[in-house]
Scaffold this motif. Structure first.
Motif, mmCIF file in Angstrom:
data_model
loop_
_atom_site.group_PDB
_atom_site.id
_atom_site.type_symbol
_atom_site.label_atom_id
_atom_site.label_comp_id
_atom_site.label_asym_id
_atom_site.label_seq_id
_atom_site.Cartn_x
_atom_site.Cartn_y
_atom_site.Cartn_z
ATOM 1 N N LEU A 53 0.835 -1.203 0.000
ATOM 2 C CA LEU A 53 0.000 0.000 0.000
ATOM 3 C C LEU A 53 0.873 1.257 0.000
ATOM 4 O O LEU A 53 0.560 2.226 -0.688
ATOM 5 N N ALA A 54 1.977 1.240 0.751
ATOM 6 C CA ALA A 54 2.884 2.390 0.776
ATOM 7 C C ALA A 54 3.482 2.622 -0.611
ATOM 8 O O ALA A 54 3.596 3.769 -1.052
ATOM 9 N N ALA A 55 3.828 1.545 -1.310
ATOM 10 C CA ALA A 55 4.381 1.676 -2.662
ATOM 11 C C ALA A 55 3.335 2.230 -3.626
ATOM 12 O O ALA A 55 3.650 3.061 -4.487
ATOM 13 N N ILE A 56 2.089 1.808 -3.468
ATOM 14 C CA ILE A 56 1.006 2.324 -4.314
ATOM 15 C C ILE A 56 0.787 3.801 -4.011
ATOM 16 O O ILE A 56 0.612 4.610 -4.926
ATOM 17 N N CYS A 57 0.802 4.165 -2.717
ATOM 18 C CA CYS A 57 0.657 5.577 -2.334
ATOM 19 C C CYS A 57 1.696 6.423 -3.045
ATOM 20 O O CYS A 57 1.383 7.471 -3.617
ATOM 21 N N GLU A 58 2.933 5.978 -3.014
ATOM 22 C CA GLU A 58 4.009 6.719 -3.660
ATOM 23 C C GLU A 58 3.771 6.831 -5.160
ATOM 24 O O GLU A 58 3.944 7.900 -5.750
ATOM 25 N N ALA A 59 3.335 5.735 -5.772
ATOM 26 C CA ALA A 59 3.135 5.718 -7.224
ATOM 27 C C ALA A 59 2.001 6.632 -7.679
ATOM 28 O O ALA A 59 2.072 7.213 -8.758
ATOM 29 N N VAL A 60 0.960 6.775 -6.851
ATOM 30 C CA VAL A 60 -0.172 7.621 -7.255
ATOM 31 C C VAL A 60 -0.053 9.047 -6.725
ATOM 32 O O VAL A 60 -0.897 9.888 -6.989
ATOM 33 N N GLY A 61 0.989 9.315 -5.931
ATOM 34 C CA GLY A 61 1.222 10.678 -5.473
ATOM 35 C C GLY A 61 0.638 11.028 -4.122
ATOM 36 O O GLY A 61 0.557 12.201 -3.764
ATOM 37 N N ARG B 187 -10.792 7.227 5.864
ATOM 38 C CA ARG B 187 -10.211 5.977 6.350
ATOM 39 C C ARG B 187 -11.269 4.872 6.260
ATOM 40 O O ARG B 187 -12.403 5.058 6.661
ATOM 41 N N THR B 188 -10.862 3.747 5.724
ATOM 42 C CA THR B 188 -11.782 2.633 5.592
ATOM 43 C C THR B 188 -11.046 1.320 5.820
ATOM 44 O O THR B 188 -9.880 1.188 5.463
ATOM 45 N N ASP B 189 -11.715 0.393 6.447
ATOM 46 C CA ASP B 189 -11.092 -0.891 6.745
ATOM 47 C C ASP B 189 -11.441 -1.965 5.716
ATOM 48 O O ASP B 189 -10.998 -3.090 5.843
ATOM 49 N N ILE C 6 -5.212 6.678 -1.378
ATOM 50 C CA ILE C 6 -5.141 6.149 -2.744
ATOM 51 C C ILE C 6 -6.447 6.420 -3.467
ATOM 52 O O ILE C 6 -6.449 6.880 -4.612
ATOM 53 N N ARG C 7 -7.566 6.161 -2.792
ATOM 54 C CA ARG C 7 -8.880 6.415 -3.410
ATOM 55 C C ARG C 7 -9.017 7.887 -3.817
ATOM 56 O O ARG C 7 -9.543 8.188 -4.874
ATOM 57 N N ARG C 8 -8.544 8.787 -2.963
ATOM 58 C CA ARG C 8 -8.620 10.212 -3.302
ATOM 59 C C ARG C 8 -7.742 10.530 -4.512
ATOM 60 O O ARG C 8 -8.150 11.234 -5.428
ATOM 61 N N GLU C 9 -6.533 10.011 -4.529
ATOM 62 C CA GLU C 9 -5.598 10.323 -5.613
ATOM 63 C C GLU C 9 -6.051 9.785 -6.965
ATOM 64 O O GLU C 9 -5.722 10.364 -7.993
ATOM 65 N N ILE C 10 -6.822 8.702 -6.978
ATOM 66 C CA ILE C 10 -7.297 8.159 -8.261
ATOM 67 C C ILE C 10 -8.675 8.701 -8.622
ATOM 68 O O ILE C 10 -9.255 8.292 -9.622
ATOM 69 N N THR D 132 7.060 7.536 5.639
ATOM 70 C CA THR D 132 7.564 6.181 5.440
ATOM 71 C C THR D 132 8.396 5.685 6.624
ATOM 72 O O THR D 132 8.753 4.513 6.663
ATOM 73 N N ASP D 133 8.700 6.564 7.581
ATOM 74 C CA ASP D 133 9.411 6.114 8.784
ATOM 75 C C ASP D 133 8.504 5.246 9.647
ATOM 76 O O ASP D 133 8.950 4.287 10.261
ATOM 77 N N ARG D 134 7.253 5.625 9.700
ATOM 78 C CA ARG D 134 6.258 4.851 10.451
ATOM 79 C C ARG D 134 4.997 4.847 9.598
ATOM 80 O O ARG D 134 4.279 5.846 9.519
ATOM 81 N N LEU D 135 4.751 3.719 8.949
ATOM 82 C CA LEU D 135 3.627 3.653 8.009
ATOM 83 C C LEU D 135 2.300 3.885 8.712
ATOM 84 O O LEU D 135 2.068 3.350 9.803
ATOM 85 N N PRO D 136 1.415 4.668 8.102
ATOM 86 C CA PRO D 136 0.087 4.886 8.682
ATOM 87 C C PRO D 136 -0.743 3.605 8.587
ATOM 88 O O PRO D 136 -0.368 2.659 7.898
ATOM 89 N N PRO D 137 -1.892 3.587 9.244
ATOM 90 C CA PRO D 137 -2.768 2.416 9.150
ATOM 91 C C PRO D 137 -3.198 2.146 7.700
ATOM 92 O O PRO D 137 -3.275 3.072 6.885
ATOM 93 N N LYS D 138 -3.480 0.884 7.409
ATOM 94 C CA LYS D 138 -3.892 0.497 6.061
ATOM 95 C C LYS D 138 -5.098 1.300 5.586
ATOM 96 O O LYS D 138 -5.156 1.734 4.441
ATOM 97 N N GLY D 139 -6.072 1.505 6.462
ATOM 98 C CA GLY D 139 -7.285 2.227 6.092
ATOM 99 C C GLY D 139 -7.008 3.645 5.639
ATOM 100 O O GLY D 139 -7.630 4.146 4.703
ATOM 101 N N GLU D 140 -6.065 4.288 6.288
ATOM 102 C CA GLU D 140 -5.694 5.655 5.902
ATOM 103 C C GLU D 140 -5.020 5.658 4.525
ATOM 104 O O GLU D 140 -5.296 6.513 3.689
ATOM 105 N N MET D 141 -4.149 4.677 4.298
ATOM 106 C CA MET D 141 -3.475 4.618 2.992
ATOM 107 C C MET D 141 -4.484 4.304 1.885
ATOM 108 O O MET D 141 -4.432 4.903 0.807
#
Length: 90
Positions: A32-40, A70-72, A58-62, A45-54
């Motif tokens: 998910l962190a790699a996808i976040c980076e790819a979509v902007g 945030r969604t689980d 991602i949903r916003r960026e696309i 990255t020192d402490r990854l946020p929760p999956k739901g936040e990422m």
């Protein structure tokens, strides 16, 4: 024939330099962190946020939502298709 959800996930993993998975699994935090980076979507990255936040970022960026909600729940097929399309266009 349209790609399956598993095929879409693997296509996205490969696009962000992660490895394909044989079994059906959701994205790891690292993927998910790699996808976040790819979509902007910028994350700490020192402490990854929760999956739901990422996922929300991602949903916003696309263009699936206007805010980072945030969604689980895992990505739906249409969202995976939009992510794959966004990664193909880069």
């Amino acid at each position: 024939m349209a790609p399956t959800v598993d095929e879409l996930r693997n296509e996205i993993r490969v696009a962000v330099d992660r490895y394909e998975r044989v079994e059906s699994t959701a994205f790891t935090k690292e993927a998910l962190a790699a996808i976040c980076e790819a979509v902007g979507y910028e994350i700490d990255t020192d402490r990854l946020p929760p999956k739901g936040e990422m996922r929300g970022g991602i949903r916003r960026e696309i263009g699936e939502t206007e805010t980072v909600e945030r969604t689980d729940r895992a990505f739906r097929k249409a969202e995976l298709e939009a992510i794959a399309a966004a990664l193909d266009s880069e």
